[in-house]
Design an enzyme around this catalytic site. Structure first.
Site, PDB file in Angstrom:
ATOM      1  CD  GLU A   1     -17.491  44.024  23.995  1.00 29.79           C
ATOM      2  OE1 GLU A   1     -18.715  43.956  23.793  1.00 29.79           O
ATOM      3  OE2 GLU A   1     -16.995  44.431  25.046  1.00 29.79           O
TER       4      GLU A   1
ATOM      5  CG  ASP B   1     -17.275  47.656  25.453  1.00 30.18           C
ATOM      6  OD1 ASP B   1     -17.114  46.608  24.833  1.00 30.18           O
ATOM      7  OD2 ASP B   1     -18.129  47.818  26.333  1.00 30.18           O
TER       8      ASP B   1
ATOM      9  CG  ASP C   1     -19.437  46.391  28.723  1.00 27.53           C
ATOM     10  OD1 ASP C   1     -18.401  45.810  28.387  1.00 27.53           O
ATOM     11  OD2 ASP C   1     -20.512  46.299  28.113  1.00 27.53           O
TER      12      ASP C   1
ATOM     13  CE1 TYR D   1     -20.161  49.871  21.353  1.00 25.38           C
ATOM     14  CE2 TYR D   1     -19.625  49.176  23.594  1.00 25.38           C
ATOM     15  CZ  TYR D   1     -19.913  48.869  22.276  1.00 25.38           C
ATOM     16  OH  TYR D   1     -19.970  47.553  21.886  1.00 25.38           O
TER      17      TYR D   1
END
Length: 327
Positions: free
Chosen positions: A8, A112, A114, A309
């Site tokens: 990201e 990741d 989320d 993280y």
């Protein structure tokens, strides 16, 4: 086999490349965007040798905006913006990142797990296959077990972005056009560029606040079972003389009579795990740290291997997480 991994942001790409390569044979080269480097190293996925390429985007690759005929302020009634069509596009300042991805993509990538990460993944997914990664300790295992990103998480972020755009644009236009002639603003700039933004803002309240000194009286009684702390209903006084007089009255008459005892069960829950918003709240409350500073410290701790993280929304640990592991 060549495998493309897209993080990201640049700092995460560098950290993950160091972890996966174990700092052995890691090579770095420039991409079209000078902020988004490419890291290359040899790796093995399910006993198959491959060349790993790790690069990054910078947050969301695409932005949301109204179609051209609705972008001018007087083009429509602000209320019509709730039904006006919107489109996603890659902004000019991220076209170099897009070109790098188009040139480098071959097989798959991960982000990741989320909501924001899943949405960014689907923004790039139009041309490539995706994977998924969880926390620092699970990176190697995640690479060995790549999965497709969660469409529902991505859709949730799309909805949030569209709601923010529609409400923010409509209220900002409405307030500005309604109130621009109601106030006289002494400013040298062209008043056509003045905007009354919609949203919670306590800037002027914070700036105009003047701190005052106050005094309070604390009282406690030590017992074998523990210490009983008494709360003063008055709270605090802004008058030093009055506070001193009341304090001396208490000292001169030290005995006190307890007239009522009330017992109440109080539950104290542990902090929410893996929750970025809760982390930012507590850092602000206890350490007076800004959100930006908090996330910078958290990412430094993550890259050093001390925490998982930090940018996550889940309140649950992965089933694979060993909470009793000493390290």
């Amino acid at each position: 086999m060549r495998v493309l991994n897209v993080a990201e942001k640049p700092s995460v790409a560098k950290a993950v490349a160091n972890i996966l390569s174990r700092n052995q044979g890691l090579r770095m080269r420039e991409g079209r965007s000078r902020y988004n480097k490419l890291f290359e190293f040899n790796y093995s996925i399910r006993d198959q040798h491959c060349q790993m390429v790790v690069t990054s985007v910078i947050g969301h690759l695409m932005e949301l905006e109204f179609e051209d005929r609705f972008r001018k302020w007087h083009s429509c009634d602000p209320a019509h913006l709730y039904q006006a069509p919107v489109r996603k596009f890659v902004p000019e300042d991220k076209l170099d990142i897009k070109r790098t991805l188009e040139e480098e993509a071959r097989k798959c990538q991960w982000l990741d797990c989320d909501r924001e990460g899943e949405n960014i993944a689907f923004e790039v997914l139009e041309d490539f296959l995706m994977g998924d990664v969880g926390s620092f300790r699970e990176i190697h295992e995640s690479v060995q077990n790549l999965v497709r990103p969660n469409q529902l998480f991505a859709d949730a972020v799309d909805v949030r972005q569209e709601i923010d755009l529609r409400i923010g644009a409509s209220f900002t236009r409405f307030q500005t056009m309604l109130l621009r002639d109601a106030f006289v603003i002494d400013i040298a700039a062209d008043d056509r560029h003045l905007v009354l933004s919609y949203g919670p803002c306590q800037y002027w309240e914070v700036q105009s606040h003047e701190p005052e000194e106050f005094w309070t009286i604390n009282c406690s009684h030590k017992l074998d079972e523990g210490t009983a702390t008494f709360n003063w209903m008055r709270g605090h006084l802004f008058d030093y003389t009055c506070a001193v007089i009341i304090y001396k009255m208490c000292v001169q008459e030290p005995p006190a009579t307890v007239t009522k005892v009330r017992q109440q069960e109080k539950r104290k829950y542990p902090p929410h795990p893996l929750n970025t918003i809760e982390l930012e709240k507590r850092a602000s409350r206890y350490f007076h740290m800004s959100s930006e500073h908090t996330m910078k410290v958290a990412e430094d701790l993550y890259q050093a291997g001390f925490i998982s993280y930090p940018r996550t929304e889940t309140g649950y640990f992965s089933e694979r997480t060993d909470l009793h592991r000493p390290d």
